[in-house]
Design a protein around this motif. Structure first.
Motif, short mmCIF file in Angstrom:
data_model
loop_
_atom_site.label_atom_id
_atom_site.label_comp_id
_atom_site.label_asym_id
_atom_site.label_seq_id
_atom_site.Cartn_x
_atom_site.Cartn_y
_atom_site.Cartn_z
N LEU A 44 9.72 1.02 10.83
CA LEU A 44 8.84 1.96 10.14
C LEU A 44 7.78 2.57 11.05
O LEU A 44 6.95 3.35 10.58
N SER A 45 7.75 2.18 12.31
CA SER A 45 6.72 2.63 13.26
C SER A 45 5.32 2.34 12.73
O SER A 45 4.43 3.20 12.74
N ARG A 46 5.14 1.12 12.27
CA ARG A 46 3.84 0.69 11.74
C ARG A 46 3.49 -0.66 12.34
O ARG A 46 4.36 -1.44 12.70
N ASP A 67 6.75 3.34 4.55
CA ASP A 67 6.35 4.53 5.30
C ASP A 67 7.18 5.73 4.87
O ASP A 67 8.39 5.63 4.70
N ASP A 68 6.57 6.84 4.65
CA ASP A 68 7.13 8.14 4.27
C ASP A 68 8.19 8.08 3.17
O ASP A 68 9.09 8.91 3.10
N GLY A 69 8.07 7.08 2.28
CA GLY A 69 8.92 7.06 1.10
C GLY A 69 10.34 6.57 1.32
O GLY A 69 11.13 6.57 0.39
N ARG A 70 10.71 6.19 2.52
CA ARG A 70 12.07 5.68 2.73
C ARG A 70 12.28 4.42 1.90
O ARG A 70 11.43 3.55 1.86
N ALA A 71 13.44 4.34 1.28
CA ALA A 71 13.79 3.15 0.51
C ALA A 71 14.41 2.13 1.46
O ALA A 71 15.59 2.18 1.75
N VAL A 85 18.32 -12.14 8.80
CA VAL A 85 17.59 -11.00 8.26
C VAL A 85 18.59 -9.88 8.02
O VAL A 85 19.48 -9.64 8.85
N ALA A 86 18.45 -9.21 6.90
CA ALA A 86 19.25 -8.02 6.62
C ALA A 86 18.31 -6.87 6.28
O ALA A 86 17.31 -7.07 5.59
N LEU A 87 18.61 -5.69 6.80
CA LEU A 87 17.88 -4.47 6.49
C LEU A 87 18.88 -3.44 6.01
O LEU A 87 19.98 -3.34 6.56
#
Length: 144
Positions: A44-46, A67-71, A85-87
């Motif tokens: 998320l670049s955070r 960030d920016d509404g991405r689900a 971990v799963a993304l």
């Protein structure tokens, strides 16, 4: 689905880690949750410490303010030396990792946690295969 706002920041995770009696378990918890924050923050670049989480109805965590509404969906499981971990973007995801413990008396657990169909399928397994069948079903349910 109900969501409860949970201010899980690095300090709260440190407090959760401090509750572990064994130092090894504490280190594993910190590594798993710190690694998850690093992955999510990078995606998320955070800053990882700035991420907040909510808990769903069944305790599954989600980003409180993506960030920016991405689900972005994620899931974390850790057991022993294993961290999983799963993304996923735009769809729910779940994982679970469990050590297979052949000495576990799993039938009482199955009777309270499995559906009648799952218990019947487990009972239909040969005795030597039941422990693996139990853990396959258990991890599937946990991941869901």
């Amino acid at each position: 689905m109900f969501h409860v706002r949970l201010a899980v920041r690095a300090l709260n995770e440190q407090a959760r880690a401090a509750r572990f009696l064994r130092e090894t378990d504490r280190h594993r918890f910190v590594a798993a949750h710190g690694g998850l924050r690093q992955l999510l923050g990078g995606y998320l670049s955070r800053p990882p410490a700035a991420l907040g989480f909510t808990l769903g109805e069944f305790g599954k965590p989600a980003l409180a303010d993506p960030d920016d509404g991405r689900a972005l969906s994620f899931n974390l499981s850790h057991a022993g030396d294993w961290i999983l971990v799963a993304l996923a973007a735009g769809q729910p995801v779940g994982v679970d990792v469990e050590p297979i413990r052949p000495d576990l008396d799993f039938m009482p657990i199955a009777r309270t946690q499995f559906s009648p169909e799952e218990i019947a399928a487990l009972s239909a397994e040969k005795a030597g295969a039941r422990v693996n069948a139990f853990f396959r079903c258990w991890t599937r349910k946990e991941a869901y």
